[in-house]
Design an enzyme around this catalytic site. Sequence first.
Site, PDB file in Angstrom:
ATOM      1  N   TYR A 194      -6.885 -14.795   9.282  1.00  0.00           N
ATOM      2  CA  TYR A 194      -5.485 -14.404   9.082  1.00  0.00           C
ATOM      3  C   TYR A 194      -4.987 -13.432  10.163  1.00  0.00           C
ATOM      4  O   TYR A 194      -3.790 -13.356  10.411  1.00  0.00           O
ATOM      5  CB  TYR A 194      -5.316 -13.768   7.706  1.00  0.00           C
ATOM      6  CG  TYR A 194      -5.258 -14.797   6.602  1.00  0.00           C
ATOM      7  CD1 TYR A 194      -4.044 -15.348   6.207  1.00  0.00           C
ATOM      8  CD2 TYR A 194      -6.410 -15.246   5.955  1.00  0.00           C
ATOM      9  CE1 TYR A 194      -3.978 -16.301   5.213  1.00  0.00           C
ATOM     10  CE2 TYR A 194      -6.361 -16.192   4.959  1.00  0.00           C
ATOM     11  CZ  TYR A 194      -5.131 -16.722   4.582  1.00  0.00           C
ATOM     12  OH  TYR A 194      -5.070 -17.671   3.598  1.00  0.00           O
ATOM     13  N   ILE A 195      -5.880 -12.673  10.760  1.00  0.00           N
ATOM     14  CA  ILE A 195      -5.457 -11.735  11.802  1.00  0.00           C
ATOM     15  C   ILE A 195      -5.793 -12.281  13.190  1.00  0.00           C
ATOM     16  O   ILE A 195      -4.964 -12.284  14.095  1.00  0.00           O
ATOM     17  CB  ILE A 195      -6.154 -10.364  11.606  1.00  0.00           C
ATOM     18  CG1 ILE A 195      -5.778  -9.776  10.241  1.00  0.00           C
ATOM     19  CG2 ILE A 195      -5.832  -9.401  12.743  1.00  0.00           C
ATOM     20  CD1 ILE A 195      -4.292  -9.598  10.004  1.00  0.00           C
ATOM     21  N   ASP A 211     -14.958 -18.489  16.793  1.00  0.00           N
ATOM     22  CA  ASP A 211     -15.271 -18.399  15.366  1.00  0.00           C
ATOM     23  C   ASP A 211     -16.621 -19.057  15.121  1.00  0.00           C
ATOM     24  O   ASP A 211     -16.983 -19.998  15.829  1.00  0.00           O
ATOM     25  CB  ASP A 211     -14.182 -19.097  14.532  1.00  0.00           C
ATOM     26  CG  ASP A 211     -14.168 -18.582  13.105  1.00  0.00           C
ATOM     27  OD1 ASP A 211     -13.258 -17.787  12.774  1.00  0.00           O
ATOM     28  OD2 ASP A 211     -15.073 -18.954  12.321  1.00  0.00           O
ATOM     29  N   THR A 243     -10.840  -3.793   9.404  1.00  0.00           N
ATOM     30  CA  THR A 243     -10.806  -2.561   8.620  1.00  0.00           C
ATOM     31  C   THR A 243     -12.231  -2.123   8.318  1.00  0.00           C
ATOM     32  O   THR A 243     -13.044  -2.927   7.853  1.00  0.00           O
ATOM     33  CB  THR A 243     -10.047  -2.812   7.310  1.00  0.00           C
ATOM     34  OG1 THR A 243      -8.783  -3.371   7.658  1.00  0.00           O
ATOM     35  CG2 THR A 243      -9.845  -1.531   6.537  1.00  0.00           C
ATOM     36  N   LYS A 295      -5.796   3.639   9.062  1.00  0.00           N
ATOM     37  CA  LYS A 295      -5.744   2.335   8.394  1.00  0.00           C
ATOM     38  C   LYS A 295      -6.124   2.461   6.913  1.00  0.00           C
ATOM     39  O   LYS A 295      -5.448   1.945   6.019  1.00  0.00           O
ATOM     40  CB  LYS A 295      -6.697   1.365   9.100  1.00  0.00           C
ATOM     41  CG  LYS A 295      -6.946   0.080   8.362  1.00  0.00           C
ATOM     42  CD  LYS A 295      -5.723  -0.786   8.331  1.00  0.00           C
ATOM     43  CE  LYS A 295      -5.888  -1.940   7.395  1.00  0.00           C
ATOM     44  NZ  LYS A 295      -4.946  -2.996   7.605  1.00  0.00           N
ATOM     45  N   ARG A 334      -1.095   3.040  -0.767  1.00  0.00           N
ATOM     46  CA  ARG A 334      -0.404   1.989  -1.523  1.00  0.00           C
ATOM     47  C   ARG A 334      -1.137   1.686  -2.824  1.00  0.00           C
ATOM     48  O   ARG A 334      -0.531   1.523  -3.871  1.00  0.00           O
ATOM     49  CB  ARG A 334      -0.289   0.732  -0.653  1.00  0.00           C
ATOM     50  CG  ARG A 334       0.761  -0.243  -1.151  1.00  0.00           C
ATOM     51  CD  ARG A 334       1.254  -1.133  -0.027  1.00  0.00           C
ATOM     52  NE  ARG A 334       1.982  -2.299  -0.503  1.00  0.00           N
ATOM     53  CZ  ARG A 334       3.269  -2.289  -0.814  1.00  0.00           C
ATOM     54  NH1 ARG A 334       3.973  -1.191  -0.705  1.00  0.00           N
ATOM     55  NH2 ARG A 334       3.864  -3.395  -1.242  1.00  0.00           N
ATOM     56  N   HIS A 392      16.006   9.214  -7.767  1.00  0.00           N
ATOM     57  CA  HIS A 392      15.710  10.539  -7.221  1.00  0.00           C
ATOM     58  C   HIS A 392      15.443  10.386  -5.720  1.00  0.00           C
ATOM     59  O   HIS A 392      14.719   9.471  -5.317  1.00  0.00           O
ATOM     60  CB  HIS A 392      14.479  11.108  -7.949  1.00  0.00           C
ATOM     61  CG  HIS A 392      14.178  12.526  -7.581  1.00  0.00           C
ATOM     62  ND1 HIS A 392      13.687  12.883  -6.341  1.00  0.00           N
ATOM     63  CD2 HIS A 392      14.296  13.672  -8.283  1.00  0.00           C
ATOM     64  CE1 HIS A 392      13.516  14.192  -6.301  1.00  0.00           C
ATOM     65  NE2 HIS A 392      13.888  14.700  -7.474  1.00  0.00           N
ATOM     66  N   ARG A 399      13.551  11.711  -3.687  1.00  0.00           N
ATOM     67  CA  ARG A 399      12.183  11.788  -3.159  1.00  0.00           C
ATOM     68  C   ARG A 399      11.185  10.988  -4.002  1.00  0.00           C
ATOM     69  O   ARG A 399       9.994  11.221  -3.961  1.00  0.00           O
ATOM     70  CB  ARG A 399      11.744  13.265  -3.061  1.00  0.00           C
ATOM     71  CG  ARG A 399      12.400  13.983  -1.887  1.00  0.00           C
ATOM     72  CD  ARG A 399      12.132  15.468  -1.865  1.00  0.00           C
ATOM     73  NE  ARG A 399      12.713  16.172  -3.002  1.00  0.00           N
ATOM     74  CZ  ARG A 399      14.017  16.470  -3.133  1.00  0.00           C
ATOM     75  NH1 ARG A 399      14.859  16.134  -2.181  1.00  0.00           N
ATOM     76  NH2 ARG A 399      14.472  17.094  -4.196  1.00  0.00           N
ATOM     77  N   GLY A 445      -4.450  -7.439  -5.609  1.00  0.00           N
ATOM     78  CA  GLY A 445      -5.367  -8.406  -5.025  1.00  0.00           C
ATOM     79  C   GLY A 445      -5.319  -8.376  -3.515  1.00  0.00           C
ATOM     80  O   GLY A 445      -4.783  -7.468  -2.899  1.00  0.00           O
ATOM     81  N   CYS A 482      -7.247  -6.601   1.330  1.00  0.00           N
ATOM     82  CA  CYS A 482      -7.034  -5.311   1.999  1.00  0.00           C
ATOM     83  C   CYS A 482      -6.949  -4.173   0.996  1.00  0.00           C
ATOM     84  O   CYS A 482      -7.824  -3.331   0.925  1.00  0.00           O
ATOM     85  CB  CYS A 482      -5.741  -5.370   2.809  1.00  0.00           C
ATOM     86  SG  CYS A 482      -5.667  -6.816   3.858  1.00  0.00           S
TER      87      CYS A 482
HETATM   88  N1  SAJ Z   1       1.400  -5.114  -5.504  1.00  0.00           N
HETATM   89  C1  SAJ Z   1       1.766  -4.622  -6.736  1.00  0.00           C
HETATM   90  N2  SAJ Z   1       2.864  -3.818  -6.817  1.00  0.00           N
HETATM   91  C2  SAJ Z   1       3.604  -3.504  -5.719  1.00  0.00           C
HETATM   92  C3  SAJ Z   1       3.223  -3.994  -4.455  1.00  0.00           C
HETATM   93  C4  SAJ Z   1       2.106  -4.804  -4.379  1.00  0.00           C
HETATM   94  O1  SAJ Z   1       1.124  -4.883  -7.760  1.00  0.00           O
HETATM   95  O2  SAJ Z   1       4.603  -2.786  -5.878  1.00  0.00           O
HETATM   96  C5  SAJ Z   1       0.212  -5.968  -5.390  1.00  0.00           C
HETATM   97  C6  SAJ Z   1       0.497  -7.349  -4.787  1.00  0.00           C
HETATM   98  O3  SAJ Z   1       0.939  -8.255  -5.764  1.00  0.00           O
HETATM   99  C7  SAJ Z   1      -0.874  -7.710  -4.241  1.00  0.00           C
HETATM  100  C8  SAJ Z   1      -1.421  -6.359  -3.778  1.00  0.00           C
HETATM  101  O4  SAJ Z   1      -0.656  -5.384  -4.432  1.00  0.00           O
HETATM  102  O5  SAJ Z   1      -1.718  -8.217  -5.245  1.00  0.00           O
HETATM  103  C9  SAJ Z   1      -1.366  -6.112  -2.297  1.00  0.00           C
HETATM  104  O6  SAJ Z   1      -0.159  -6.627  -1.733  1.00  0.00           O
HETATM  105  P1  SAJ Z   1       0.692  -5.862  -0.625  1.00  0.00           P
HETATM  106  O7  SAJ Z   1       1.872  -6.681  -0.288  1.00  0.00           O
HETATM  107  O8  SAJ Z   1       0.945  -4.476  -1.048  1.00  0.00           O
HETATM  108  O9  SAJ Z   1      -0.276  -5.719   0.609  1.00  0.00           O
HETATM  109  P2  SAJ Z   1      -1.211  -6.727   1.453  1.00  0.00           P
HETATM  110  O10 SAJ Z   1      -2.603  -6.573   0.937  1.00  0.00           O
HETATM  111  O11 SAJ Z   1      -0.661  -8.084   1.551  1.00  0.00           O
HETATM  112  O12 SAJ Z   1      -1.079  -6.070   2.907  1.00  0.00           O
HETATM  113  C10 SAJ Z   1      -1.456  -4.706   3.072  1.00  0.00           C
HETATM  114  C11 SAJ Z   1      -0.356  -4.018   3.885  1.00  0.00           C
HETATM  115  N3  SAJ Z   1      -0.584  -2.562   3.844  1.00  0.00           N
HETATM  116  C12 SAJ Z   1       0.401  -1.730   3.425  1.00  0.00           C
HETATM  117  O13 SAJ Z   1       1.486  -2.119   3.044  1.00  0.00           O
HETATM  118  C13 SAJ Z   1       0.079  -0.265   3.467  1.00  0.00           C
HETATM  119  C14 SAJ Z   1      -0.382  -4.518   5.317  1.00  0.00           C
HETATM  120  O14 SAJ Z   1       0.520  -3.779   6.128  1.00  0.00           O
HETATM  121  C15 SAJ Z   1      -1.811  -4.401   5.888  1.00  0.00           C
HETATM  122  O15 SAJ Z   1      -1.877  -4.885   7.216  1.00  0.00           O
HETATM  123  C16 SAJ Z   1      -2.711  -5.250   5.034  1.00  0.00           C
HETATM  124  O16 SAJ Z   1      -2.707  -4.682   3.718  1.00  0.00           O
HETATM  125  C17 SAJ Z   1      -4.103  -5.223   5.629  1.00  0.00           C
HETATM  126  O17 SAJ Z   1      -4.473  -6.202   6.295  1.00  0.00           O
HETATM  127  O18 SAJ Z   1      -4.784  -4.216   5.502  1.00  0.00           O
END
Ligand code: SAJ
Length: 446
Positions: free
Chosen positions: A13-14, A33, A130, A215, A222, A253, A255, A266, A269
């Site tokens: 994917y990357i 690969d 990562t 990273k 998050r 709010h 902030r 899921g 990452c």
């Molecule tokens: N999710 C929630 N609630 C939310 C946001 C997300 O339950 O409010 C869940 C999603 O459904 C999913 C999981 O979190 O199951 C992760 O999804 P995501 O969209 O937050 O992130 P990823 O894993 O697709 O991508 C993240 C990103 N990191 C951040 O936003 C800090 C991306 O920028 C990174 O490059 C990527 O991880 C990575 O490769 O590390």
Amino acid sequence: MTHQKICVIGLGYIGLPTASTFAMHGIETLGVDISPAIIETLNRGEIHIHEPGLREAFQSALQSGKFKAALKPQEADAFIIAVPTPFKENETGNYQGTTYKLADMRAVISAAESIVPFLRKGNLVVLESTSPPRTTFDLVAPILEKSSLKAGIDFHLCYSPERVLPGQILRELIENSRVIGGVTPASAQAGYDLYATFVKGQIIQTDATTAEMVKLMENTYRDVNIAIANEFSRLADKFGVDVWEAISLASLHPRVKILSPGPGVGGHCISVDPWFFVESAPELTPLIYHARQVNDSQPQFVVDLIRQALGNLQGKRIAALGLAYKPDVDDLRESPANEVIHLLQHEGASVKAWEPFKPEAKLPSITMASSLDNSIKDADAIVLLVKHTEFANFNPADIAVKTKARIAIDTVNSWNASAWKSAGFQFFRLGDGKSATGNQTSEVKS
Ligand code: SAJ
């Protein structure tokens, strides 16, 4: 420093979007690969993953003659390692009675080893995968130094994390800011020169360990914030409050910006990376550890909601809509939907899953429907697990004629309750304060 030829090791994917982007910007790029099937697919002009715009980008890279795919690296000016760093399957760590997951660094180790025979003075090596803090200094540098060249003296070595969001990878690769951590300032400068080929966002130079921490901090931040949203959904249910309304009000709010609860976290990452901190320092990371626990237990909370909606799960037929780890992607890795389905089956439900982005997916103990209609036709309940756009756009009246089900359960706040109710469904939503343990008048069927 100019880089005429690069090797990108790992075409997932990357790696594949990165290699395609370099090639489209005129750099001679060898994509490497270990999977013969992937190399064969790419050499046929096809791609093996779904990412918007990637097919077009890859094909134009291939047609430019600048991209080639192979099973082994060759001599190059720069090497980029973009291989997976999953968990160890059969080993965990322990700290004062708690168990934590461990990073499986085997792919990074073998990628670094594969570079050794081709490493020359003046080359640049970049790790993008990562990794736990200090991997660049303590794991990758010693392997590369088996070439008898010295990191930071004879060749440059950097850590530069990928930070792109699946679904928007090609745009974010170019537009996002990029952190380049060198083992020396000169290494960071060499990394800067390489990525300046296409990165339009800011490129910031730092040291390798800071870049590794950046990273992990981003994804851990998050994860912890999603965990608090999930915990709020549980509290809202207990107090009969609609969490979605409460979140939107609290987020007024200046902030406060609360993320969305859902069936869990899921992907490859956010559900993985925080463990790299826990593994590196379990005594310093109780918050990170517990956020992981909350998010990992959210599928069970969703199953409790579904059980309450249906009375009990034994013998119930459930259409599970969505298996991807998040909306509009085909990536099923570490998907909470998968876990929800296993838990439902464990309680005696019979589940038919429909994933429009990967209808042919084969997952252990999961029955995949051949179509949406096939998954919902004989169901007792329809459960929405992923907010794919096409599910969000459902017209409940159209669905009602295709299914026996008269119960709809939305775990991702996607569907309009009144539209589903008007179409004859009992409607339940995660965190709406009415469905699960709430003390309000319940719509729960006994
Ligand atoms: N999710 C929630 N609630 C939310 C946001 C997300 O339950 O409010 C869940 C999603 O459904 C999913 C999981 O979190 O199951 C992760 O999804 P995501 O969209 O937050 O992130 P990823 O894993 O697709 O991508 C993240 C990103 N990191 C951040 O936003 C800090 C991306 O920028 C990174 O490059 C990527 O991880 C990575 O490769 O590390």
